[in-house]
Design a protein around this motif. Structure first.
Motif, PDB file in Angstrom:
ATOM      1  N   GLU A 219     -11.161  96.808  54.782  1.00 51.70           N
ATOM      2  CA  GLU A 219      -9.867  97.418  55.118  1.00 51.70           C
ATOM      3  C   GLU A 219      -8.880  97.242  53.974  1.00 51.70           C
ATOM      4  N   ALA A 220      -8.891  96.065  53.345  1.00 52.49           N
ATOM      5  CA  ALA A 220      -7.996  95.822  52.209  1.00 52.49           C
ATOM      6  C   ALA A 220      -8.334  96.758  51.054  1.00 52.49           C
ATOM      7  N   MET A 221      -9.619  96.944  50.800  1.00 52.70           N
ATOM      8  CA  MET A 221     -10.043  97.845  49.721  1.00 52.70           C
ATOM      9  C   MET A 221      -9.618  99.281  49.998  1.00 52.70           C
ATOM     10  N   SER A 222      -9.731  99.705  51.247  1.00 56.38           N
ATOM     11  CA  SER A 222      -9.346 101.057  51.612  1.00 56.38           C
ATOM     12  C   SER A 222      -7.846 101.270  51.406  1.00 56.38           C
ATOM     13  N   ILE A 223      -7.055 100.314  51.830  1.00 52.53           N
ATOM     14  CA  ILE A 223      -5.598 100.397  51.669  1.00 52.53           C
ATOM     15  C   ILE A 223      -5.227 100.456  50.193  1.00 52.53           C
TER      16      ILE A 223
ATOM     17  N   PRO B  40     -10.269 101.940  42.195  1.00 57.73           N
ATOM     18  CA  PRO B  40     -10.890 100.799  42.877  1.00 57.73           C
ATOM     19  C   PRO B  40     -10.120  99.511  42.570  1.00 57.73           C
ATOM     20  N   PRO B  41      -9.685  98.787  43.586  1.00 53.99           N
ATOM     21  CA  PRO B  41      -8.898  97.573  43.333  1.00 53.99           C
ATOM     22  C   PRO B  41      -9.727  96.466  42.703  1.00 53.99           C
ATOM     23  N   THR B  42      -9.052  95.639  41.928  1.00 53.41           N
ATOM     24  CA  THR B  42      -9.704  94.484  41.323  1.00 53.41           C
ATOM     25  C   THR B  42      -9.820  93.370  42.356  1.00 53.41           C
ATOM     26  N   GLU B  43     -10.596  92.359  42.033  1.00 52.87           N
ATOM     27  CA  GLU B  43     -10.723  91.208  42.928  1.00 52.87           C
ATOM     28  C   GLU B  43      -9.370  90.544  43.158  1.00 52.87           C
ATOM     29  N   SER B  44      -8.583  90.420  42.094  1.00 55.94           N
ATOM     30  CA  SER B  44      -7.268  89.772  42.218  1.00 55.94           C
ATOM     31  C   SER B  44      -6.354  90.563  43.146  1.00 55.94           C
ATOM     32  N   GLU B  45      -6.426  91.893  43.065  1.00 52.61           N
ATOM     33  CA  GLU B  45      -5.588  92.734  43.920  1.00 52.61           C
ATOM     34  C   GLU B  45      -5.997  92.612  45.384  1.00 52.61           C
ATOM     35  N   VAL B  46      -7.303  92.563  45.641  1.00 54.68           N
ATOM     36  CA  VAL B  46      -7.771  92.401  47.017  1.00 54.68           C
ATOM     37  C   VAL B  46      -7.374  91.034  47.554  1.00 54.68           C
ATOM     38  N   ALA B  47      -7.564  89.998  46.743  1.00 53.46           N
ATOM     39  CA  ALA B  47      -7.217  88.640  47.159  1.00 53.46           C
ATOM     40  C   ALA B  47      -5.726  88.537  47.486  1.00 53.46           C
TER      41      ALA B  47
ATOM     42  N   LEU C  38      -3.664  90.954  48.492  1.00 55.80           N
ATOM     43  CA  LEU C  38      -3.361  91.629  49.749  1.00 55.80           C
ATOM     44  C   LEU C  38      -3.811  90.799  50.947  1.00 55.80           C
ATOM     45  N   LEU C  39      -4.918  90.098  50.795  1.00 57.27           N
ATOM     46  CA  LEU C  39      -5.428  89.247  51.870  1.00 57.27           C
ATOM     47  C   LEU C  39      -4.710  87.899  51.934  1.00 57.27           C
ATOM     48  N   LYS C  40      -3.768  87.690  50.993  1.00 57.15           N
ATOM     49  CA  LYS C  40      -2.997  86.433  50.916  1.00 57.15           C
ATOM     50  C   LYS C  40      -3.927  85.245  50.741  1.00 57.15           C
ATOM     51  N   MET C  41      -4.860  85.408  49.806  1.00 58.29           N
ATOM     52  CA  MET C  41      -5.820  84.361  49.490  1.00 58.29           C
ATOM     53  C   MET C  41      -5.810  84.113  47.996  1.00 58.29           C
TER      54      MET C  41
ATOM     55  N   TYR D  56     -11.245  84.042  47.847  1.00 58.69           N
ATOM     56  CA  TYR D  56     -11.775  85.389  48.063  1.00 58.69           C
ATOM     57  C   TYR D  56     -13.218  85.477  47.563  1.00 58.69           C
ATOM     58  N   GLN D  57     -13.472  84.926  46.389  1.00 59.61           N
ATOM     59  CA  GLN D  57     -14.824  84.961  45.844  1.00 59.61           C
ATOM     60  C   GLN D  57     -15.783  84.130  46.690  1.00 59.61           C
ATOM     61  N   GLU D  58     -15.275  83.034  47.271  1.00 62.62           N
ATOM     62  CA  GLU D  58     -16.111  82.233  48.169  1.00 62.62           C
ATOM     63  C   GLU D  58     -16.466  83.033  49.425  1.00 62.62           C
ATOM     64  N   MET D  59     -15.507  83.814  49.926  1.00 66.37           N
ATOM     65  CA  MET D  59     -15.772  84.674  51.083  1.00 66.37           C
ATOM     66  C   MET D  59     -16.841  85.705  50.747  1.00 66.37           C
ATOM     67  N   LEU D  60     -16.769  86.262  49.539  1.00 65.99           N
ATOM     68  CA  LEU D  60     -17.794  87.210  49.107  1.00 65.99           C
ATOM     69  C   LEU D  60     -19.164  86.542  49.065  1.00 65.99           C
ATOM     70  N   GLY D  61     -19.202  85.321  48.541  1.00 56.79           N
ATOM     71  CA  GLY D  61     -20.465  84.593  48.472  1.00 56.79           C
ATOM     72  C   GLY D  61     -21.049  84.326  49.851  1.00 56.79           C
ATOM     73  N   ASP D  62     -20.167  84.013  50.805  1.00 54.35           N
ATOM     74  CA  ASP D  62     -20.624  83.762  52.173  1.00 54.35           C
ATOM     75  C   ASP D  62     -21.149  85.028  52.835  1.00 54.35           C
TER      76      ASP D  62
END
Length: 243
Positions: A99-103, A111-118, A120-123, A128-134
């Protein structure tokens, strides 16, 4: 009723293709979270192999190994679905990322960068990268994705009208296949290369890491992120139509 010769042939097919089951299981395991046991995949695959041996006489125009691969993989996927190997909390986290990527895609026009997604997610970026790994093992398509958001009949309801229906083939025969191709083409260059190495060249995460000069865990993060981008793009197209 089996003849002695017929039973012998079937036993030979079983013994000959056990290594195929193990190879497919280990290849699939490389794409899944640590919680998935390779022995469970092998066991499911053996059921698929036995099913292929039993049904092969009824098929036409396919080499046995080609047919067996489809049945073996199908049995493994059935095992994964019934085991619910991706926890609900993990799917919820992946949905947040999508949803964050779509927004951000709509807001930024790229396409948003990892920093931009993080952000928006307030992380933090690390969290954020740990969430991706999980989220390793996140799939492009789940059966529950085919439900109309307005509560109408699902994709499966429309295409599984009898035992001979093939929902996957029906899906690939639609515009979905081209949509996937277009969505992959729109990925950031690094993720596009990764997806090519993973799905076309069939390299494992460690091999891709060596090619790209990053760790295996980093490849897993990037793969999960790429899948999230694809899902966000395809979901948008599914309910609004292509731009």
């Amino acid at each position: 009723m089996y003849t002695v010769k017929g039973k012998s042939n079937k036993d030979h097919l079983l013994t000959e293709h056990i290594p195929l089951v193990k190879r497919l299981a280990h290849h699939m395991k490389a794409k899944l979270p640590p919680s998935v046991e390779v022995d469970d995949l092998i066991q499911a695959g053996m059921i698929g192999l036995l099913d292929a041996i039993t049904r092969y006489e009824e098929t036409h125009g396919a080499q046995f190994e080609t047919y067996a691969v489809l049945r073996i993989r199908g049995a493994m996927l059935d095992e994964l679905r019934t085991s619910d190997w991706l926890p609900r909390s993990m799917r919820q986290n992946m949905r947040k990322i999508e949803e964050a990527m779509s927004i951000l895609q709509q807001r930024l026009g790229h396409p948003p960068t990892e920093s931009e997604v993080a952000k928006l997610l307030k992380m933090s970026l690390a969290d954020y990268q740990e969430m991706l790994g999980d989220g390793g093992g996140h799939q492009l398509v789940y059966y529950e994705d085919f439900h109309d958001p307005d509560g109408n009949d699902s994709f499966l309801d429309r295409h599984c009208v009898d035992e001979d229906s093939d929902p996957l083939r029906s899906l690939l025969d639609t515009d979905f296949r081209q949509s996937v191709i277009d969505a992959i083409d729109a990925l950031p260059p690094r993720e596009k290369i990764l997806m090519g190495l993973y799905y076309e060249e069939e390299l494992n995460l460690k091999e891709i890491g060596a090619v790209m000069g990053v760790s295996e865990s980093r490849v897993s993060q990037l793969h999960t992120q790429a899948v999230a981008r694809l899902r966000a793009t395809l979901r948008e197209q599914a309910w609004t139509g292509p731009a």
